[in-house]
Motif scaffolding. Structure first.
Motif, PDB file in Angstrom:
ATOM      1  N   GLY A   1       0.813  -1.199   0.000  1.00 34.52           N
ATOM      2  CA  GLY A   1       0.000   0.000   0.000  1.00 34.52           C
ATOM      3  C   GLY A   1       0.852   1.255   0.000  1.00 34.52           C
ATOM      4  N   VAL A   2       0.242   2.361  -0.391  1.00 31.46           N
ATOM      5  CA  VAL A   2       0.907   3.669  -0.393  1.00 31.46           C
ATOM      6  C   VAL A   2      -0.072   4.663   0.234  1.00 31.46           C
ATOM      7  N   PRO A   3       0.033   4.904   1.542  1.00 31.30           N
ATOM      8  CA  PRO A   3      -0.966   5.732   2.230  1.00 31.30           C
ATOM      9  C   PRO A   3      -1.158   7.109   1.623  1.00 31.30           C
ATOM     10  N   ASP A   4      -0.064   7.768   1.203  1.00 35.78           N
ATOM     11  CA  ASP A   4      -0.235   9.138   0.698  1.00 35.78           C
ATOM     12  C   ASP A   4      -0.935   9.189  -0.658  1.00 35.78           C
ATOM     13  N   LEU A   5      -1.073   8.034  -1.320  1.00 35.03           N
ATOM     14  CA  LEU A   5      -1.839   7.967  -2.565  1.00 35.03           C
ATOM     15  C   LEU A   5      -3.239   7.403  -2.344  1.00 35.03           C
ATOM     16  N   GLY A   6      -3.511   6.975  -1.120  1.00 33.20           N
ATOM     17  CA  GLY A   6      -4.775   6.302  -0.859  1.00 33.20           C
ATOM     18  C   GLY A   6      -4.821   4.901  -1.447  1.00 33.20           C
ATOM     19  N   LEU A   7      -3.645   4.344  -1.775  1.00 30.05           N
ATOM     20  CA  LEU A   7      -3.562   3.009  -2.364  1.00 30.05           C
ATOM     21  C   LEU A   7      -3.500   1.986  -1.235  1.00 30.05           C
ATOM     22  N   LEU A   8      -4.548   1.182  -1.103  1.00 29.79           N
ATOM     23  CA  LEU A   8      -4.610   0.176  -0.045  1.00 29.79           C
ATOM     24  C   LEU A   8      -3.917  -1.109  -0.492  1.00 29.79           C
ATOM     25  N   PRO A   9      -3.338  -1.873   0.434  1.00 33.59           N
ATOM     26  CA  PRO A   9      -2.711  -3.149   0.059  1.00 33.59           C
ATOM     27  C   PRO A   9      -3.715  -4.090  -0.599  1.00 33.59           C
ATOM     28  N   VAL A  10      -3.209  -4.950  -1.464  1.00 28.72           N
ATOM     29  CA  VAL A  10      -4.055  -5.920  -2.160  1.00 28.72           C
ATOM     30  C   VAL A  10      -3.802  -7.317  -1.612  1.00 28.72           C
ATOM     31  N   GLN A  11      -4.693  -8.230  -1.953  1.00 26.33           N
ATOM     32  CA  GLN A  11      -4.546  -9.615  -1.521  1.00 26.33           C
ATOM     33  C   GLN A  11      -3.918 -10.510  -2.584  1.00 26.33           C
ATOM     34  N   ARG A  12      -3.872 -10.015  -3.808  1.00 25.45           N
ATOM     35  CA  ARG A  12      -3.251 -10.790  -4.884  1.00 25.45           C
ATOM     36  C   ARG A  12      -2.745  -9.843  -5.961  1.00 25.45           C
ATOM     37  N   VAL A  13      -1.549 -10.148  -6.494  1.00 29.32           N
ATOM     38  CA  VAL A  13      -0.959  -9.382  -7.589  1.00 29.32           C
ATOM     39  C   VAL A  13      -0.828 -10.306  -8.791  1.00 29.32           C
ATOM     40  N   THR A  14      -1.306  -9.845  -9.947  1.00 31.37           N
ATOM     41  CA  THR A  14      -1.192 -10.666 -11.152  1.00 31.37           C
ATOM     42  C   THR A  14      -0.684  -9.818 -12.310  1.00 31.37           C
ATOM     43  N   GLY A  15      -0.246 -10.505 -13.350  1.00 33.34           N
ATOM     44  CA  GLY A  15       0.178  -9.832 -14.581  1.00 33.34           C
ATOM     45  C   GLY A  15       1.638 -10.073 -14.902  1.00 33.34           C
ATOM     46  N   PRO A  16       1.983 -10.044 -16.185  1.00 35.34           N
ATOM     47  CA  PRO A  16       3.357 -10.294 -16.628  1.00 35.34           C
ATOM     48  C   PRO A  16       4.236  -9.067 -16.456  1.00 35.34           C
ATOM     49  N   GLY A  17       5.552  -9.250 -16.622  1.00 36.54           N
ATOM     50  CA  GLY A  17       6.498  -8.139 -16.527  1.00 36.54           C
ATOM     51  C   GLY A  17       7.911  -8.626 -16.763  1.00 36.54           C
ATOM     52  N   ASN A  18       8.871  -7.736 -16.563  1.00 36.85           N
ATOM     53  CA  ASN A  18      10.269  -8.095 -16.789  1.00 36.85           C
ATOM     54  C   ASN A  18      10.853  -8.831 -15.589  1.00 36.85           C
ATOM     55  N   VAL A  19      12.160  -9.048 -15.608  1.00 38.32           N
ATOM     56  CA  VAL A  19      12.803  -9.843 -14.554  1.00 38.32           C
ATOM     57  C   VAL A  19      12.689  -9.156 -13.195  1.00 38.32           C
ATOM     58  N   PHE A  20      12.636  -7.828 -13.165  1.00 39.03           N
ATOM     59  CA  PHE A  20      12.513  -7.125 -11.889  1.00 39.03           C
ATOM     60  C   PHE A  20      11.095  -7.247 -11.327  1.00 39.03           C
ATOM     61  N   VAL A  21      10.107  -7.301 -12.212  1.00 44.17           N
ATOM     62  CA  VAL A  21       8.738  -7.562 -11.771  1.00 44.17           C
ATOM     63  C   VAL A  21       8.644  -8.974 -11.198  1.00 44.17           C
ATOM     64  N   ALA A  22       9.270  -9.936 -11.881  1.00 42.03           N
ATOM     65  CA  ALA A  22       9.271 -11.305 -11.383  1.00 42.03           C
ATOM     66  C   ALA A  22       9.955 -11.394 -10.028  1.00 42.03           C
ATOM     67  N   ALA A  23      11.095 -10.712  -9.877  1.00 42.77           N
ATOM     68  CA  ALA A  23      11.809 -10.726  -8.607  1.00 42.77           C
ATOM     69  C   ALA A  23      10.975 -10.083  -7.507  1.00 42.77           C
ATOM     70  N   ALA A  24      10.307  -8.972  -7.836  1.00 39.78           N
ATOM     71  CA  ALA A  24       9.466  -8.295  -6.843  1.00 39.78           C
ATOM     72  C   ALA A  24       8.319  -9.189  -6.405  1.00 39.78           C
ATOM     73  N   LYS A  25       7.748  -9.927  -7.338  1.00 37.53           N
ATOM     74  CA  LYS A  25       6.672 -10.853  -6.971  1.00 37.53           C
ATOM     75  C   LYS A  25       7.175 -11.901  -5.991  1.00 37.53           C
ATOM     76  N   ARG A  26       8.361 -12.412  -6.252  1.00 38.62           N
ATOM     77  CA  ARG A  26       8.914 -13.411  -5.332  1.00 38.62           C
ATOM     78  C   ARG A  26       9.104 -12.808  -3.946  1.00 38.62           C
ATOM     79  N   LEU A  27       9.538 -11.563  -3.893  1.00 40.83           N
ATOM     80  CA  LEU A  27       9.818 -10.921  -2.604  1.00 40.83           C
ATOM     81  C   LEU A  27       8.554 -10.633  -1.804  1.00 40.83           C
ATOM     82  N   VAL A  28       7.450 -10.330  -2.473  1.00 38.53           N
ATOM     83  CA  VAL A  28       6.228  -9.980  -1.740  1.00 38.53           C
ATOM     84  C   VAL A  28       5.292 -11.167  -1.551  1.00 38.53           C
ATOM     85  N   ALA A  29       5.699 -12.343  -2.038  1.00 36.00           N
ATOM     86  CA  ALA A  29       4.802 -13.500  -2.004  1.00 36.00           C
ATOM     87  C   ALA A  29       4.393 -13.901  -0.594  1.00 36.00           C
ATOM     88  N   GLY A  30       5.182 -13.540   0.412  1.00 35.28           N
ATOM     89  CA  GLY A  30       4.790 -13.841   1.781  1.00 35.28           C
ATOM     90  C   GLY A  30       3.823 -12.836   2.360  1.00 35.28           C
TER      91      GLY A  30
END
Length: 435
Positions: free
Chosen positions: A201-230
Motif C-alpha cells: 500500500g501507499v498511504p499518501d496515494l490512498g492506495l490500499l494493500p491488495v490480496q493478490r498481484v497478477t500480470g506479466p512483466g520483466n525480470v525485476f517484476v518477477a523478482a518483486a513478486k517473489r519478494l512480496v509472495a509472503g
C-alpha cells in the motif's frame, strides 16, 4: 538460425531432459537485491519514491501517480472505433471462457447431521499489472481484469508504467480499456516499485494493500513478486515468453515458421522451439523461418531471439519422445500440429495453454480465442497454471455438524488427540457431552 538439438537414437531420462531443454539466460535471483531496494524505497517514501523511480527507469516524471478519472474517460472517448470493437469482442469471449472456470459449490453429507460445504470465495482486492516496454498491451488489461470481475473481486487496482511518449501518462489505449471495463483505480507506475506498492500500500496515494498481484512483466517484476509472495498472493513469476511446437511431416512449414516468429517478436529473450520427428520438415521450416525473419517488422529482435540459447530445433525419433521433451520444457504456449493430434495431446502433462491443429496459432490465444494469455513462463508450467477466474478464488470448507453427528465421531477424536498428546483437543469435544 535455430540451433539443432538432435535426440535421435537416444532416450534421455526425465532428469536428463530437464538438463537439455533450452532456456533464456535470465536469473531472477540476481534481480532480487535491486528489486528489494526499490520496494523498500516505496515502503519508506511512498508516492515520492514512485515518482523518482518513474524518472529513473521510465525516463519521465508523471504529473500524478493516480490517473485522474477524466483522463480515463477522455482516453475511452478518443479510442479508435475499430480498436474498441476488437477489444469488446475479446472481452466477451474471455468473459464467457472465464465463467466456465468458476467451480460449483459442493455439499457433502458424510452422515445424518454431518455436512461439509465446499465454497469458493473471491479475494476482496487485487492489483493487476500491465507492462509497458517494447509494446503496448491492451489485451493484457482484458486478460487480467475480466477473470477478476467474473470471480467476483470487488476492488480492482491497475498499474502500468508511465510513458515518456505520452508526457508521463500511461498509454492511452491502456487507459481506454481500463475505463471500458469500469476500472477507475489506475496508477502510472511500473516495475518492482508497482509490485511493492500493491503489496504494502501507499498511504499518501490512498492506495490500499491488495490480496493478490497478477500480470506479466520483466525480470525485476518477477523478482518483486517473489519478494512480496509472503505478504500477498501472486499468480506466477512471469518472464520472457516462449513457444514450443510439436510438428510432424503433415504440418505446414510456413505456418510453423510464422508461429515461431510471432512469439520471438516479443523480446530478444523469447524462446522459439520446434520439436519434430522429420528432418525433412525441419529443413523446410528453416527455409521459411529465414524468409519470415528477414521480412518481419522487428527483424533484428526476432533474429536475436531465434538465434539465442533459449531457442532450438529438436529432432526426435517419434512423437512420444516429442511429448516427453515438451513435458520437460513446460511451455507457456504449446502447439500441436501433427496428423494424430489426440494421441500426442494425451501424452501432454505440462503446458500453460495448448493450441491444437493448423488453425489454432498462439496469436489466436493472445487476442481473440477467449482463453487467457497470462501464462506461466520459463518452465514454470510444470507446476503453475495460467491466470484464470480461479486465480482470484480461495476454496473454503464450511463444517456443519449437529450434536448427534459430533457424538458419533467423538471416540475418533479422543483416540487421535491422545495419540498426538494433545488431550485438550479431545476435551473440547467431550465437554459438550458432560452437562
Amino acid at each position: 538460425m535455430l540451433r539443432t538439438l538432435d535426440l535421435r537414437g537416444s532416450r534421455p531420462s526425465p532428469a536428463e531432459l530437464l538438463a537439455l531443454v533450452p532456456r533464456a539466460e535470465t536469473d531472477v535471483t540476481a534481480a532480487l537485491a535491486p528489486a528489494g531496494r526499490i520496494i523498500d524505497e516505496v515502503r519508506e517514501h511512498g508516492g515520492s519514491a514512485l515518482l523518482d523511480q518513474a524518472e529513473r527507469f521510465d525516463g519521465v516524471r508523471p504529473a500524478a501517480i493516480r490517473v485522474p478519472a477524466d483522463e480515463l474517460r477522455a482516453a475511452l472517448e478518443a479510442l479508435d472505433p475499430a480498436v474498441r470493437e476488437a477489444v469488446e469482442s475479446t472481452i466477451a469471449r474471455v468473459r464467457a471462457a472465464s465463467a466456465a472456470q468458476i467451480p460449483a459449490p459442493v455439499t457433502t453429507v458424510l452422515a445424518p447431521g454431518a455436512v461439509i460445504e465446499q465454497r469458493w470465495q473471491p479475494v476482496e482486492r487485487v492489483g493487476l499489472y500491465v507492462p509497458g516496454g517494447k509494446a503496448v498491451y491492451p489485451s493484457s488489461v482484458v486478460m487480467n481484469v475480466v477473470p477478476a470481475q467474473v470471480a467476483g473481486v470487488r476492488s480492482i487496482a491497475l498499474a502500468s508504467p508511465p510513458q515518456a511518449d505520452h508526457d508521463g501518462r500511461i498509454h492511452p489505449t491502456i487507459a481506454a480499456v481500463a475505463a471500458l471495463l469500469g476500472v477507475d483505480e489506475v496508477y502510472a507506475m511500473g516495475g518492482a516499485g508497482a509490485i511493492g506498492a500493491f503489496a504494502y500500500g501507499v498511504p499518501d496515494l490512498g492506495l490500499l494493500p491488495v490480496q493478490r498481484v497478477t500480470g506479466p512483466g520483466n525480470v525485476f517484476v518477477a523478482a518483486a513478486k517473489r519478494l512480496v509472495a509472503g505478504v500477498t498472493g501472486i499468480d506466477a513469476e512471469a518472464g520472457p515468453t516462449d513457444i514450443l511446437v510439436i510438428a510432424d511431416a503433415s504440418a505446414d512449414a510456413d505456418f510453423v515458421a510464422a508461429d515461431l516468429v510471432s512469439q520471438a517478436e516479443h523480446d530478444e529473450l523469447a524462446a522459439s522451439v520446434l520439436v519434430t520427428d522429420s528432418a525433412e520438415f525441419a529443413d523446410a521450416v528453416r527455409v521459411r523461418l529465414e524468409a519470415r525473419v528477414a521480412a518481419t517488422k522487428h527483424s533484428a529482435r526476432v533474429r536475436t531471439a531465434v538465434e539465442g540459447p533459449q531457442s532450438a530445433l529438436v529432432l526426435v525419433d517419434d512423437l512420444e519422445q516429442a511429448a516427453a521433451f515438451a513435458n520437460a520444457f513446460g511451455a507457456e504456449h504449446l502447439e500441436i500440429q501433427v496428423a494424430d493430434v489426440d494421441a500426442t495431446l494425451a501424452r501432454i502433462e505440462n503446458a500453460g495453454a495448448i493450441f491444437v491443429g493448423p488453425h489454432s496459432p498462439v496469436s489466436l490465444g493472445d487476442y481473440a480465442a477467449g482463453s487467457n494469455h497470462v501464462l506461466p513462463t520459463g518452465g514454470t508450467a510444470r507446476h503453475v497454471s495460467g491466470l484464470s477466474a480461479a486465480t482470484f478464488l480461495r476454496p473454503q470448507q464450511v463444517v456443519r455438524y449437529d450434536e448427534a453427528a459430533l457424538r458419533e465421531v467423538a471416540p475418533v477424536i479422543a483416540t487421535l488427540s491422545t495419540e498426538e498428546d494433545l488431550p485438550a483437543h479431545g476435551e473440547a469435544v467431550t465437554a459438550r457431552f458432560e452437562r
